[in-house]
Design an enzyme around this catalytic site. Sequence first.
Site, mmCIF file in Angstrom:
data_model
loop_
_atom_site.group_PDB
_atom_site.id
_atom_site.type_symbol
_atom_site.label_atom_id
_atom_site.label_comp_id
_atom_site.label_asym_id
_atom_site.label_seq_id
_atom_site.Cartn_x
_atom_site.Cartn_y
_atom_site.Cartn_z
ATOM 1 N N CYS A 90 78.796 3.598 43.994
ATOM 2 C CA CYS A 90 77.545 3.949 43.980
ATOM 3 C C CYS A 90 76.535 3.376 44.997
ATOM 4 O O CYS A 90 76.222 3.740 45.720
ATOM 5 C CB CYS A 90 76.688 3.400 42.673
ATOM 6 N N GLN A 149 94.326 -7.146 54.337
ATOM 7 C CA GLN A 149 93.958 -8.205 53.261
ATOM 8 C C GLN A 149 95.227 -9.298 53.099
ATOM 9 O O GLN A 149 94.830 -10.274 52.497
ATOM 10 C CB GLN A 149 93.805 -7.509 52.110
ATOM 11 N N GLY A 151 90.821 -8.842 62.431
ATOM 12 C CA GLY A 151 90.453 -10.145 62.603
ATOM 13 C C GLY A 151 89.300 -10.518 61.623
ATOM 14 O O GLY A 151 89.362 -11.757 61.238
ATOM 15 N N HIS A 152 88.352 -9.815 61.527
ATOM 16 C CA HIS A 152 87.177 -10.359 60.433
ATOM 17 C C HIS A 152 87.569 -10.505 59.058
ATOM 18 O O HIS A 152 86.585 -10.761 58.435
ATOM 19 C CB HIS A 152 86.095 -9.212 60.483
ATOM 20 N N THR A 194 90.506 -2.098 78.634
ATOM 21 C CA THR A 194 90.220 -3.729 78.875
ATOM 22 C C THR A 194 90.367 -4.405 77.862
ATOM 23 O O THR A 194 89.487 -4.217 76.935
ATOM 24 C CB THR A 194 89.121 -3.837 79.900
ATOM 25 N N GLY A 242 91.241 -2.901 62.266
ATOM 26 C CA GLY A 242 92.287 -2.469 61.319
ATOM 27 C C GLY A 242 92.716 -0.934 61.195
ATOM 28 O O GLY A 242 93.733 -0.645 61.182
ATOM 29 N N THR A 243 91.618 -0.105 61.266
ATOM 30 C CA THR A 243 91.401 1.207 61.102
ATOM 31 C C THR A 243 92.382 1.621 62.238
ATOM 32 O O THR A 243 92.878 2.850 62.068
ATOM 33 C CB THR A 243 90.148 1.739 61.187
ATOM 34 N N ASN A 263 92.870 -4.142 48.830
ATOM 35 C CA ASN A 263 91.486 -4.966 48.991
ATOM 36 C C ASN A 263 90.620 -4.807 47.876
ATOM 37 O O ASN A 263 89.774 -5.851 47.776
ATOM 38 C CB ASN A 263 90.753 -4.017 50.064
HETATM 39 C C1 LIG Z 1 93.112 -2.811 53.240
HETATM 40 C C2 LIG Z 1 92.181 -2.471 54.519
HETATM 41 N N1 LIG Z 1 92.607 -1.645 55.494
HETATM 42 C C3 LIG Z 1 91.751 -1.427 56.525
HETATM 43 C C4 LIG Z 1 90.582 -2.006 56.737
HETATM 44 C C5 LIG Z 1 89.874 -1.631 57.741
HETATM 45 O O1 LIG Z 1 89.796 -2.926 58.869
HETATM 46 P P1 LIG Z 1 88.825 -2.584 59.894
HETATM 47 O O2 LIG Z 1 87.163 -2.813 59.280
HETATM 48 O O3 LIG Z 1 89.054 -3.743 60.883
HETATM 49 O O4 LIG Z 1 88.836 -1.393 60.661
HETATM 50 C C6 LIG Z 1 90.093 -2.793 55.755
HETATM 51 C C7 LIG Z 1 88.859 -3.177 55.895
HETATM 52 O O5 LIG Z 1 87.981 -3.024 55.414
HETATM 53 C C8 LIG Z 1 91.117 -3.018 54.480
HETATM 54 O O6 LIG Z 1 90.596 -3.893 53.396
#
Ligand SMILES: Cc1ncc(COP(=O)(O)O)c(C=O)c1O
Lengths: 402, 292
Positions: A325, A179, A200-201, A237, A72-73, A151
Amino acid sequence: MKPIYMDNNATTACDPAVVRAMLPFFTEQFGNASSIHSFGAEVGKALKQAREQVQSLLGAAHDSEIVFTSCGTESDATAILSALKANPERRSIITTVVEHPAILTLCDHLEKEDVTVHRLRVDRRGRIDLDEYKSLLSNRVAIVSAMWANNETGTLFPVEEMAELAHEKGILFHTDAVQAVGKVAIDLKATRIDMLSCSGHKLHAPKGIGVLYLRRNTRFRPLLRGGHQERGRRAGTENSASIVGLGVACELAQQHLETENTTVKALRDRLQRGILARVGNAFANGDMLHRLPNTASIAFEYVEGEGILLLLNKQGIAASSGSACTSGSLEPSHVMRAMGIPYTAAHGTIRFSLSRYNTEEEVDRVIAAVPTIIAQLRKLSPYWNVDGPVENPEQAFQPAYA
Amino acid sequence: MWDYSEKVREHFFNPRNSGPLAGANGIGDVGSIKCGDALRLMLKVNPDSEVIEDAHFQTFGCGSAIASSSALTEIIKSKTLDEALQVSNQDIADFLDGLPPEKMHCSVMGREALHAAVANYRGEVWSDDHKEGDLVCKCFAIDAVMIEQTIRGNNLKTMADVTNYTKAGGGCSSCHEKIEDILIAVNGRLYSEEAPQKRTPPVESPVKPQLTNYQRIRKIEETLEALRPMLQRDHGDVTLVEVDGKKIYVALTGACQGCQMESATLGGIQQKLIEALGELLQVLPVAALAHG
Ligand SMILES: Cc1ncc(COP(=O)(O)O)c(C=O)c1O
């Protein structure tokens, strides 16, 4: 006792069907999809199928609009950096104060490179002000990036409407839907959203696989250049096993979308109601009317989150805390602060995030466990007096900073 | 989740001496709600013997804050006030078989609470004007204000300087970018690490002038004298107590004492003395002398 997992916004378990579908791609189907020989061709077919499965869940018009990434990042970074590169005359970004660090940290960094960043503020319920948003739209803005679902609180932003407004001004619109995908119905072809990130996760596929939806004809600059994979939009790849897994996970998510919004939602509501009925000085965070069906963010006043998590963990219950924390930072989460939740409640915020694997029995066990844990910690708290907060808690205890 | 020792877990799950203390005559409230850790320490001191007859705590904070509070009360009970004041944050951490580096501030908070409670018993005003800053180095719990003050106070130029003086940045490196931002904010630019700034002269320098004992102590005093204005700016002070070969014992007073600045201050003094004398030596707080 079987452990209870209620931290599905952090990550989810891979569905067994996903794992089964992936396994051959580590062994007999190890080929490189780009190769001419038959080892590669089989993999190429599997990738195509996965792309269609993702396309279907997202309601994309074309399967070529799906670009696989590593997470996602990466999708978030690709979207924003591409918009800036492809529109060099536009040097500002509109986003919100409650985005994931994948967006916020990148924006902080871009600010140092003379990009102007407007961060929309939120109210106590985590909602943005659409009028403020409209007032910021201009021909200097390269991209708007707003998350579909938060999130921490599950709060949903009106991204479809926001995308319309951006489109009217010729501004690209990106949404971090990490999310939201699999939990809310998405039909991208019926919207003006140009780019969307997915990971995906969070939907029972493996970690380390993501998607960037890129609407056809959107001006684009790749982040990773190299081979011609993903039509040159993301070199490297393909992670074929994970892509196949994500495809299956998307198909399953589509089948379970209704379960998610009926059964899972009912479990979440039962959990929230049950806890709030039994614990005083506690409240739910976020926009109760526009919220993910699986998330409950509950603030327990006058106690700190890590203690709650340690005691929950002792009883085999996994959740997470809005207080940072546990993540090594001392400040409470930026989301709680942005909503103006007082420190004494922000630090005691616990996020329960469910999935279709949770059961009513588990929910009831959590409801039974929480009141004792909170009472136990409040007994230690300088803000608490036997059966209620001390009078004028903020005045009664005013520690000097150590 | 944190890698807490058994002892930390045990004190968190079964905290000793928690809750209000009837008849407490020394109370110390420290910590920061913003940072999510705050502690009230309550002492019952025998006015004749100054022995701490009972000690209780109430803590709003994470697992290790609660465990550190519990440990502190166990350590100081039945000590005299003067004995109790010798307890360092490291003693608290040691009692718990160690704390994760990111959580060392919990033990610092325990020590601060103790000093605040004793001051309260003695009718003194305990103040700590350590300003709150964003935590920059998570490995050693060093915040932006502390880094900025140390950069200004010691005219630091490079990342390596900051690490030598504050420890910040000496762990995982993830904060280097933030520290460089502070360096730029203070100095107006970033000096490269290769800058021709000899800070640690070679110990075996053949031309090293031999100082007599008297000259050496004079030199130490002169060096401390030069540092004093900087410490006084932070409402602190330093005096030389004893010179025992390579061990230099100093007393830090005022705001330097007990706070997170202490070890940084000692480190900074040590660095200056090493430069001035051209020899490796160790600067220790006077408390270390008392322990032998
Ligand atoms: C709203 C949101 N964006 C981005 C991410 C990042 O995704 P990834 O862990 O696949 O890089 C997350 C996951 O923690 C998320 O909750």
